[in-house]
Design a protein around this motif. Structure first.
Motif, short mmCIF file in Angstrom:
data_model
loop_
_atom_site.label_atom_id
_atom_site.label_comp_id
_atom_site.label_asym_id
_atom_site.label_seq_id
_atom_site.Cartn_x
_atom_site.Cartn_y
_atom_site.Cartn_z
N VAL A 425 0.84 -1.20 0.00
CA VAL A 425 0.00 0.00 0.00
C VAL A 425 0.87 1.25 0.00
N GLY A 426 1.89 1.25 0.86
CA GLY A 426 2.80 2.40 0.91
C GLY A 426 3.55 2.61 -0.39
N ALA A 427 4.01 1.50 -1.00
CA ALA A 427 4.74 1.60 -2.26
C ALA A 427 3.85 2.15 -3.37
N TYR A 428 2.61 1.68 -3.45
CA TYR A 428 1.70 2.17 -4.49
C TYR A 428 1.37 3.64 -4.28
N ALA A 429 1.26 4.07 -3.03
CA ALA A 429 1.00 5.49 -2.75
C ALA A 429 2.17 6.35 -3.24
N VAL A 430 3.40 5.90 -2.96
CA VAL A 430 4.58 6.63 -3.43
C VAL A 430 4.60 6.68 -4.95
N MET A 431 4.31 5.57 -5.60
CA MET A 431 4.32 5.52 -7.06
C MET A 431 3.25 6.44 -7.66
N ALA A 432 2.09 6.49 -7.01
CA ALA A 432 1.03 7.39 -7.50
C ALA A 432 1.47 8.84 -7.39
N VAL A 433 2.09 9.20 -6.28
CA VAL A 433 2.56 10.58 -6.09
C VAL A 433 3.65 10.93 -7.11
N VAL A 434 4.57 10.00 -7.35
CA VAL A 434 5.64 10.24 -8.32
C VAL A 434 5.04 10.43 -9.72
N THR A 435 4.09 9.58 -10.07
CA THR A 435 3.46 9.69 -11.40
C THR A 435 2.78 11.04 -11.55
N TRP A 436 2.03 11.43 -10.53
CA TRP A 436 1.33 12.73 -10.59
C TRP A 436 2.33 13.88 -10.66
N ALA A 437 3.33 13.87 -9.80
CA ALA A 437 4.26 14.99 -9.71
C ALA A 437 5.08 15.17 -10.98
N VAL A 438 5.48 14.07 -11.61
CA VAL A 438 6.36 14.16 -12.78
C VAL A 438 5.58 14.28 -14.08
N TYR A 439 4.45 13.58 -14.19
CA TYR A 439 3.79 13.46 -15.49
C TYR A 439 2.36 14.01 -15.55
N ALA A 440 1.70 14.18 -14.42
CA ALA A 440 0.28 14.53 -14.48
C ALA A 440 -0.06 15.84 -13.78
#
Length: 451
Positions: A425-440
């Motif tokens: 759960v923590g890893a997916y939350a980090v990945m979601a934030v990274v995706t949003w911050a860099v690409y979305a």
């Protein structure tokens, strides 16, 4: 004395598309971007190679996932391995398969697509026959079993070489669809093996675990024969190792590879672990249901690409991570209440999200590199994107090792799967934030380009 005459073979502009030019089924003239060439027979040759490639890759995934459904059956066959050891047997094929992906990709232009398909398919006889031998001997040491399980990684390498080979046959406008069919056909092998093996090994009295390996031998032999008889080598298939060098220097390669661990790595990892999780947590439930997870994860992959084309790959990927968080939280709740229905449904949500995410992350690669390479040489940008696809595919597959090991460590240290699921759960939350911050993130060039 007269000088020797040099004979030059004239160009053959009227040659039939796909005509064999040299022994060994080598085709020297291959022009898929030429409409006349493509319509005049090129498409037919490409599709013939695609069909056989899908079959060979399907078998590769079957063998890669074979231990995922064999391991839960080992106790019934007389083996007494610990939970940690059983998760090692599930995880190590993914580790080997991920490591083989880049060398398998480079093998196609070196040996020829047809030739390497024959070799890579034939190599599948090694893990299947050795498995059939060791599972009949309950006194086999764990070290030997682990080495035999590692051989199944040959099947994981097949995906990379198959995708590389087929990419050379099709024009750009049809390449996405061809690679999509190739990938989907391979991924379904995971579901197929989890459906078929329990039926085959329990037919009749007792558990004949050796059949799990032996059942694939005739199909592997058939794949080799079909590749030898009907596939082709392309002289034009050239790989440039420099694409990997260029991609390694690009930060987006590593960001996207990290994100792909969360999607493809989760798909492979959960596919491998799911039968063992069901057997351990809900022994009263038939393992024949386990294949549904890999199946829905496979068939939803094209949906990720379709949605990404409409709203942007990053947006879809963020939504997928949110779904994966919801699925993991549902599984945690199900373990607390010992609810099989909720546990199974939560994992189906996880599998759907990983399947869609696989398609959306791959769709992000060319778009992200176009934006990052704005103002630079288009050829260099294309090379970097191509290298990123290969690297991300290899790095992402390591998730197939990390997830089973996560479950093993959680069980050993806490006696439960819950701790591992919270880490996910923590890893997916980090990945979601990274995706949003860099690409979305709104106001950025990446968001404007709908990466």
């Amino acid at each position: 004395m007269a000088a020797p005459t040099t004979v030059t073979t004239p160009a053959r502009p009227d040659a039939r598309p796909g005509a064999i030019d040299r022994p060994g089924r080598w085709i020297d003239r291959w022009e898929p971007e030429n409409p006349a060439f493509w319509a005049g027979g090129g498409r037919r040759v490409a599709r013939r190679n695609l069909v056989i490639s899908v079959f060979a890759e399907f078998l590769g995934f079957c063998v890669w996932a074979l231990w995922s459904i064999v391991v839960p059956q080992l106790p019934a066959a007389g083996f007494a391995f610990s939970t940690d050891q059983m998760f090692w047997l599930i995880a190590v094929p993914s580790l080997v398969g991920a490591t083989l992906r880049i060398p398998y990709t480079l093998a196609v232009p070196v040996f020829g697509g047809r030739n390497w398909t024959m070799v890579s398919a034939g190599l599948l006889l090694i893990p299947t026959l050795t498995m059939a031998f060791v599972v009949q001997r309950p006194d086999t040491s764990f070290g030997v079993m682990l080495a035999v399980a590692a051989l199944a990684g040959f099947g994981g390498g097949n995906f990379a070489s198959s995708m590389a080979n087929i990419s050379f046959f099709f024009p750009e406008k049809e390449k996405g669809a061809a690679l999509g069919w190739n990938a989907a056909g391979g991924n379904i092998g995971t579901a197929a093996v989890q459906l078929a093996v329990p039926l085959v090994i329990t037919a009749g009295a007792g558990v004949a675990l050796q059949r799990a390996g032996l059942m694939f031998v005739p199909f592997v032999v058939l794949a080799v024969i079909l590749a030898w008889r009907f596939m082709d080598n392309l002289s034009a298939a050239k790989a440039d190792p420099r694409t990997f060098v260029v991609a390694v220097k690009e930060p987006h390669t590593w960001i996207i590879s990290f994100l792909y661990i969360g999607t493809f790595g989760s798909f492979i990892g959960f596919s491998g672990a799911f039968p063992t999780l069901l057997a351990g947590q809900f022994p009263e439930v038939s393992l024949s249901l386990a294949f549904l997870g890999a199946l829905v994860g496979s068939v939803t992959r094209p949906l990720g690409g379709i949605l990404a084309d409409r709203v942007g790959g990053a947006v879809v990927t963020v939504c997928c991570y949110a779904m994966m968080i919801a699925g993991a939280l549902g599984a945690i709740s199900a373990l607390g209440s010992h609810s099989f229905g909720l546990f199974f449904a939560s994992f189906l949500v996880l599998f759907v999200a990983t399947g869609v995410g696989n398609g959306s992350v791959y769709r992000m690669i060319p778009a992200a590199f176009r934006v990052a390479g704005a103002g630079r040489d288009l050829a260099a940008t294309a090379k970097a994107a191509a290298g990123c696809i290969g690297i991300a595919g290899a790095v992402g597959a390591f998730g197939g090792f990390l997830i089973p090991r996560g479950f093993a460590m959680s069980t050993s240290m806490t006696g439960s799967l819950v701790a591992a699921l919270w880490v996910f759960v923590g890893a997916y939350a980090v990945m979601a934030v990274v995706t949003w911050a860099v690409y979305a993130r709104r106001g950025t060039a990446m968001r404007a380009a709908r990466v």
